[in-house]
Design a protein around this motif. Sequence first.
Motif, PDB file in Angstrom:
ATOM      1  N   LYS B 198       0.831  -1.214   0.000  1.00  0.00           N
ATOM      2  CA  LYS B 198       0.000   0.000   0.000  1.00  0.00           C
ATOM      3  C   LYS B 198       0.868   1.268   0.000  1.00  0.00           C
ATOM      4  CE  LYS B 198      -3.717  -2.335   2.537  1.00  0.00           C
ATOM      5  NZ  LYS B 198      -4.366  -2.802   1.300  1.00  0.00           N
ATOM      6  N   GLU B 226      -4.945  -1.242  -8.727  1.00  0.00           N
ATOM      7  CA  GLU B 226      -5.595  -0.625  -7.570  1.00  0.00           C
ATOM      8  C   GLU B 226      -5.404   0.886  -7.458  1.00  0.00           C
ATOM      9  OE1 GLU B 226      -5.734  -2.782  -3.886  1.00  0.00           O
ATOM     10  OE2 GLU B 226      -4.421  -4.313  -4.731  1.00  0.00           O
ATOM     11  N   GLY B 227      -4.507   1.442  -8.232  1.00  0.00           N
ATOM     12  CA  GLY B 227      -4.340   2.897  -8.173  1.00  0.00           C
ATOM     13  C   GLY B 227      -3.158   3.376  -7.350  1.00  0.00           C
ATOM     14  N   TYR B 228      -2.171   2.516  -7.134  1.00  0.00           N
ATOM     15  CA  TYR B 228      -1.016   2.928  -6.335  1.00  0.00           C
ATOM     16  C   TYR B 228       0.105   3.564  -7.157  1.00  0.00           C
ATOM     17  CZ  TYR B 228      -2.960   0.715  -2.220  1.00  0.00           C
ATOM     18  OH  TYR B 228      -3.766   0.416  -1.157  1.00  0.00           O
ATOM     19  N   ASN B 251      -4.935   7.752 -10.522  1.00  0.00           N
ATOM     20  CA  ASN B 251      -6.315   7.550 -10.095  1.00  0.00           C
ATOM     21  C   ASN B 251      -6.967   8.917  -9.803  1.00  0.00           C
ATOM     22  OD1 ASN B 251      -8.189   7.355  -7.682  1.00  0.00           O
ATOM     23  ND2 ASN B 251      -7.972   5.189  -8.212  1.00  0.00           N
TER      24      ASN B 251
END
Lengths: 394, 394
Positions: B198, B226-228, B251
Amino acid sequence: MELKFANRVSNVKASEIRELLKLTQQPEIISFAGGLPAPELFPKEKLKIIFDKVMEESGSVALQYTTTEGYLPLREIIAEQRMKPSGINCTAENIMITNGSQQGLEFSARLFVNEGDVIICESPSYLGAINAFKIYGPKFVEIPMDDNGMIVEELEKALKKYPETKMIYTIPDFQNPSGKTMNLERRKRIAELASQYKIPVIEDSPYGELRFEGEKLPCIQSFDTEGYVITLGTFSKTFCPGLRIGWVCANPEIVQKYVLVKQGADLQSGTINQMVAAKFMQEYNLDDHIDKIIDVYKKRRDLMLDSIKKYFPEGIKVTYPEGGLFTWVELREDIDARKVNMEALKEKVAVVPGGSFFPNGGKENYFRLNYSNMSEDKIVEGIKRLGNVLKKYY
Amino acid sequence: MELKFANRVSNVKASEIRELLKLTQQPEIISFAGGLPAPELFPKEKLKIIFDKVMEESGSVALQYTTTEGYLPLREIIAEQRMKPSGINCTAENIMITNGSQQGLEFSARLFVNEGDVIICESPSYLGAINAFKIYGPKFVEIPMDDNGMIVEELEKALKKYPETKMIYTIPDFQNPSGKTMNLERRKRIAELASQYKIPVIEDSPYGELRFEGEKLPCIQSFDTEGYVITLGTFSKTFCPGLRIGWVCANPEIVQKYVLVKQGADLQSGTINQMVAAKFMQEYNLDDHIDKIIDVYKKRRDLMLDSIKKYFPEGIKVTYPEGGLFTWVELREDIDARKVNMEALKEKVAVVPGGSFFPNGGKENYFRLNYSNMSEDKIVEGIKRLGNVLKKYY
């Protein structure tokens, strides 16, 4: 996605003005909300010629990187044409180019303010500055104003009371949002206090050249003998904001600190924009252009104030600004300007509720009116509609 | 004058490159120091026409304020023309315009890094990024590279060892300064690690489109579900740096955080610059222009590497970059590249000593060579002189 942001991010919220601006881009809205200059006054024809000349004569230079300090001829012109008439004796080495004065504001807090330090400012103060400063986690101490600007006796009390003060922020001319102007004695006194307490003064001067009447007052920096006053200038209101050209004018030692910060922040401001601004000011007289702006804005201010007198209910206080872009409306204490704005928006009129201009909050009975961006008929119609909204409260 | 600056100011020093650039502006210097694109390739004639058209058709809009996110048609074009071919499926809402990617770098640290947090980066890494990050007081953890870029096993070890990591910074294509490119497997693996831990990945991609040979590799973000991963792009190397147009591609939730930061930092990037870039890409094919740049830079790279083979003493390691602007020279461990550069300057040749590219210091036996900005005859002559300087050490 669960991302952890730095603590400083929680200090910042979206600028109420920038968010409002999105709403007010609908063409049917009469907006007194923004701080936009009148686009019909931009010297489009002349600038078109200048862009052409710069591309023709020095396209390769204009499209390449340049120094962080900025394009030298522009820095010379700013020192000579814009700062000297404000009483500041300076040369190119006192000037660094920024992306509008907003960048100068943010850099100032970055240079001087640790978390928990005190920034002293006028009450109310420019919300774009407040937002730029907030990311560094300062405490704000607000100094009340009267018709002659920040009350310097209160400033001195605050300097004594808060030894953790790291910066004094002021807009001496036609202040945003109050429209008020600091008198000569107070300018001198602030320069003295800065030296005495060894604290930098950020003198934000975007409107000083847009004086409609009365005598031009010298910048606070003109009374500074030691180098504690840093003046921020910009072409956004006197020329055009789309080029994003502002500047920091300060002691060369301090300018070098700003240069360090700008290196990390964005390397430099746009090369062609700087060359175009310089060329424009070599070939045309910016003062003549400013005179045209003043004529139009003065008429708009007069019309707005006259319309307020005619359409607003009695008992509402309004500033008489001697220049600049804004007037400031004080409602009865129990009236919430956010509610007024919501009701005005239903009538297709927008203002900026004043709460965000008080960094410590708690005052909601004010709103700011801009008169530079709307045509005369819209000013009359908008103020009339606003008056009707306000009459429900009075 | 005795001013107290904020603590963060002591973290920053002048960029060695920007300071060197001042020296190397003397026309007789053969400079391999900067990262300047070749100005003779700027599409000057076309841009002159475009500036003219934009001023003619929409001068009032081009000179006025615009939104913080940036000019919508430009954001659409960037999503469509620049990001999709890199494997990133995105729209305008994934894009915010910045003043070059330098501003995106600084904003990234501002958004994610508290004092004492860890930033993981390649060893060596881009010194402009290191300087931009340093103002926020991070610790740097350097990950060694091999010919396929950052060694991901070492990255994973670091992520386990330093739970206070807040950001991974990488330049996957033709890295600055090493010239190395990260392979496909590692790109996938970094996207996985970002999700697993994360932690945001700042994927800095100024050179990715300047590939001379071999297959184009998709961006790390293309493997991110996931947009990291946040990708930074710029037109500085593929079009021209003087317009100062870069972008953040991420994102939409993250983009909105960048927008908040930009509001405080400088409100927006230049309006006319954004409109001109958009119009250029509507009327001309940027890929055709990039092909021309690639032709020239490839020749210059070949010539530089051939000249190195010819004129440098044996035992010096040099990267073979498949694209981009730089090669990276490794000297024997006991040789100090700062000394080599001083001696080279006497011969009117400049390089960038490599020490500043290691955020934790301690490695002085490297230097970076730029081949994009010098003509072919100067490349040969400069490498020859440099070879003579180096021969004293071997």
